[in-house]
Design a protein around this motif. Structure first.
Motif, PDB file in Angstrom:
ATOM      1  N   UNK A   1       0.811  -1.196   0.000  1.00 28.64           N
ATOM      2  CA  UNK A   1       0.000   0.000   0.000  1.00 28.64           C
ATOM      3  C   UNK A   1       0.845   1.245   0.000  1.00 28.64           C
ATOM      4  N   UNK A   2       2.127   1.093  -0.226  1.00 25.26           N
ATOM      5  CA  UNK A   2       3.012   2.246  -0.303  1.00 25.26           C
ATOM      6  C   UNK A   2       2.730   3.026  -1.562  1.00 25.26           C
ATOM      7  N   UNK A   3       2.562   4.256  -1.430  1.00 27.40           N
ATOM      8  CA  UNK A   3       2.252   5.123  -2.562  1.00 27.40           C
ATOM      9  C   UNK A   3       3.531   5.613  -3.212  1.00 27.40           C
ATOM     10  N   UNK A   4       3.538   5.609  -4.532  1.00 19.14           N
ATOM     11  CA  UNK A   4       4.699   6.103  -5.269  1.00 19.14           C
ATOM     12  C   UNK A   4       4.648   7.615  -5.421  1.00 19.14           C
ATOM     13  N   UNK A   5       3.552   8.190  -4.992  1.00 20.32           N
ATOM     14  CA  UNK A   5       3.399   9.634  -5.107  1.00 20.32           C
ATOM     15  C   UNK A   5       4.293  10.325  -4.089  1.00 20.32           C
ATOM     16  N   UNK A   6       5.123  11.238  -4.566  1.00 17.94           N
ATOM     17  CA  UNK A   6       6.004  11.945  -3.627  1.00 17.94           C
ATOM     18  C   UNK A   6       5.193  12.819  -2.682  1.00 17.94           C
ATOM     19  N   UNK A   7       5.845  13.246  -1.613  1.00 22.34           N
ATOM     20  CA  UNK A   7       5.212  14.110  -0.619  1.00 22.34           C
ATOM     21  C   UNK A   7       4.891  15.466  -1.202  1.00 22.34           C
ATOM     22  N   UNK A   8       4.753  16.444  -0.355  1.00 21.41           N
ATOM     23  CA  UNK A   8       4.416  17.790  -0.796  1.00 21.41           C
ATOM     24  C   UNK A   8       5.432  18.307  -1.803  1.00 21.41           C
ATOM     25  N   UNK A   9       4.968  19.108  -2.694  1.00 20.52           N
ATOM     26  CA  UNK A   9       5.825  19.667  -3.738  1.00 20.52           C
ATOM     27  C   UNK A   9       6.956  20.492  -3.134  1.00 20.52           C
ATOM     28  N   UNK A  10       8.121  20.331  -3.713  1.00 18.93           N
ATOM     29  CA  UNK A  10       9.262  21.133  -3.264  1.00 18.93           C
ATOM     30  C   UNK A  10       9.702  22.062  -4.378  1.00 18.93           C
ATOM     31  N   UNK A  11       8.808  22.351  -5.283  1.00 23.62           N
ATOM     32  CA  UNK A  11       9.110  23.193  -6.429  1.00 23.62           C
ATOM     33  C   UNK A  11       9.073  24.665  -6.093  1.00 23.62           C
ATOM     34  N   UNK A  12       8.895  25.476  -7.118  1.00 23.62           N
ATOM     35  CA  UNK A  12       8.912  26.936  -6.924  1.00 23.62           C
ATOM     36  C   UNK A  12       7.861  27.415  -5.929  1.00 23.62           C
ATOM     37  N   UNK A  13       6.711  26.782  -5.913  1.00 24.27           N
ATOM     38  CA  UNK A  13       5.666  27.204  -4.969  1.00 24.27           C
ATOM     39  C   UNK A  13       6.140  27.017  -3.535  1.00 24.27           C
ATOM     40  N   UNK A  14       6.822  25.911  -3.254  1.00 28.42           N
ATOM     41  CA  UNK A  14       7.283  25.702  -1.887  1.00 28.42           C
ATOM     42  C   UNK A  14       8.443  26.639  -1.543  1.00 28.42           C
ATOM     43  N   UNK A  15       9.237  27.014  -2.535  1.00 27.85           N
ATOM     44  CA  UNK A  15      10.306  27.994  -2.283  1.00 27.85           C
ATOM     45  C   UNK A  15       9.684  29.341  -1.916  1.00 27.85           C
ATOM     46  N   UNK A  16       8.631  29.711  -2.595  1.00 26.41           N
ATOM     47  CA  UNK A  16       7.918  30.947  -2.273  1.00 26.41           C
ATOM     48  C   UNK A  16       7.284  30.816  -0.892  1.00 26.41           C
ATOM     49  N   UNK A  17       6.745  29.661  -0.621  1.00 23.94           N
ATOM     50  CA  UNK A  17       6.121  29.411   0.687  1.00 23.94           C
ATOM     51  C   UNK A  17       7.145  29.543   1.816  1.00 23.94           C
ATOM     52  N   UNK A  18       8.355  28.973   1.604  1.00 22.93           N
ATOM     53  CA  UNK A  18       9.411  29.081   2.619  1.00 22.93           C
ATOM     54  C   UNK A  18       9.784  30.532   2.868  1.00 22.93           C
ATOM     55  N   UNK A  19       9.909  31.312   1.794  1.00 26.16           N
ATOM     56  CA  UNK A  19      10.250  32.732   1.956  1.00 26.16           C
ATOM     57  C   UNK A  19       9.144  33.468   2.699  1.00 26.16           C
ATOM     58  N   UNK A  20       7.897  33.143   2.381  1.00 27.31           N
ATOM     59  CA  UNK A  20       6.766  33.756   3.079  1.00 27.31           C
ATOM     60  C   UNK A  20       6.782  33.366   4.559  1.00 27.31           C
ATOM     61  N   UNK A  21       7.040  32.084   4.843  1.00 28.77           N
ATOM     62  CA  UNK A  21       7.107  31.637   6.236  1.00 28.77           C
ATOM     63  C   UNK A  21       8.210  32.360   7.003  1.00 28.77           C
ATOM     64  N   UNK A  22       9.371  32.532   6.368  1.00 26.93           N
ATOM     65  CA  UNK A  22      10.470  33.250   7.019  1.00 26.93           C
ATOM     66  C   UNK A  22      10.086  34.704   7.288  1.00 26.93           C
ATOM     67  N   UNK A  23       9.457  35.352   6.314  1.00 23.71           N
ATOM     68  CA  UNK A  23       9.024  36.737   6.500  1.00 23.71           C
ATOM     69  C   UNK A  23       7.970  36.818   7.595  1.00 23.71           C
ATOM     70  N   UNK A  24       7.045  35.854   7.621  1.00 23.99           N
ATOM     71  CA  UNK A  24       6.010  35.846   8.652  1.00 23.99           C
ATOM     72  C   UNK A  24       6.638  35.731  10.043  1.00 23.99           C
ATOM     73  N   UNK A  25       7.615  34.818  10.192  1.00 22.76           N
ATOM     74  CA  UNK A  25       8.287  34.672  11.489  1.00 22.76           C
ATOM     75  C   UNK A  25       9.018  35.949  11.874  1.00 22.76           C
ATOM     76  N   UNK A  26       9.653  36.588  10.889  1.00 24.18           N
ATOM     77  CA  UNK A  26      10.367  37.831  11.178  1.00 24.18           C
ATOM     78  C   UNK A  26       9.396  38.910  11.637  1.00 24.18           C
ATOM     79  N   UNK A  27       8.276  39.048  10.932  1.00 25.89           N
ATOM     80  CA  UNK A  27       7.269  40.048  11.314  1.00 25.89           C
ATOM     81  C   UNK A  27       6.709  39.734  12.696  1.00 25.89           C
ATOM     82  N   UNK A  28       6.483  38.448  13.000  1.00 19.86           N
ATOM     83  CA  UNK A  28       5.960  38.070  14.326  1.00 19.86           C
ATOM     84  C   UNK A  28       6.961  38.427  15.426  1.00 19.86           C
TER      85      UNK A  28
END
Length: 179
Positions: A1-28
Motif C-alpha cells: 500500500x506504499x504510494x509512489x506519489x512523492x510528498x508535498x511539492x518542493x518546487x517553486x511554490x514551496x520555495x515561495x512558501x518558505x520565503x513567506x514563512x520566514x518573512x512571517x516569522x520575522x514580522x511576528x
C-alpha cells in the motif's frame, strides 16, 4: 500500500512558501519586541508626563528614547539574532540613525496634534502618541531589516542553492511520470 506519489511539492511554490514563512516569522518576532517596546514607551510616557509635569512632546521624546534602547536589545538578541553580527558599531550607528528618524515621525504626529490642533487631554495625547508610533513602526521595520540587521550573504546563497536543488528533483519526477 506504499504510494509512489512523492510528498508535498518542493518546487517553486514551496520555495515561495518558505520565503513567506520566514518573512512571517520575522514580522511576528518584530511585532513581539515592538509590542513590548510599545508598552514600555506608553508606560514611560505616562509616568514622565504625570510625575514630572514636563510638556507632552518632551515626555514623549524621553519615552521614545527609553523604548529605543529596549527595542535594540530585543531586536539584536531575539528578532535578528541570526543576522550578521560583524560591524556592531556600524549596526548601532544605523540603528540609532533610523530610530532618530522614527522618533521624529512619532513625535511629529504628537506635536501636530498637540500644538497644531490643541488636542492635549491625556486621552488625546495617548491616541496620537499611539498613532505616531504606528506610522514610525512601518518606517522602522523597513529600515531595520533593509539596512541595520542585514541577512548574511552566505545564508542567502545557501538558501537559494537549497531551493534550486529542491526544484531539480521535482522536475525529474515530473518528467519521469510523463514518460
Amino acid at each position: 500500500m506504499g504510494s509512489a506519489t512523492p510528498g508535498p511539492s518542493t518546487g517553486p511554490r514551496s520555495a515561495v512558501r518558505r520565503r513567506f514563512d520566514l518573512l512571517f516569522r520575522e514580522v511576528a518576532k518584530f511585532g513581539a519586541v515592538g509590542g513590548a517596546g510599545l508598552l514600555v514607551n506608553l508606560l514611560v510616557f505616562n509616568l514622565v508626563r504625570h510625575l514630572t509635569g514636563l510638556q507632552v512632546v518632551r515626555a514623549s521624546v524621553i519615552a521614545t528614547v527609553v523604548s529605543i534602547v529596549f527595542n535594540y536589545i530585543g531586536f539584536r538578541y531575539f528578532t535578528y539574532r541570526d543576522r550578521d553580527k560583524g560591524g556592531r558599531t556600524k549596526e548601532l550607528t544605523l540603528f540609532l540613525l533610523f530610530s532618530a528618524v522614527g522618533l521624529v515621525i512619532e513625535n511629529g504626529v504628537l506635536y501636530a496634534a498637540t500644538y497644531g490642533f490643541g488636542w492635549d487631554s491625556p486621552l488625546q495625547s495617548n491616541v496620537f502618541k499611539f498613532l505616531g508610533i504606528g506610522v514610525a513602526t512601518l518606517f522602522r521595520f523597513w529600515s531595520y531589516r533593509t539596512w541595520v540587521f542585514r541577512a548574511l550573504p552566505a545564508r542567502e546563497a545557501v538558501a537559494s542553492a537549497e531551493a534550486f536543488l529542491d526544484e531539480v528533483p521535482d522536475a525529474r519526477r515530473t518528467r519521469a511520470r510523463v514518460n
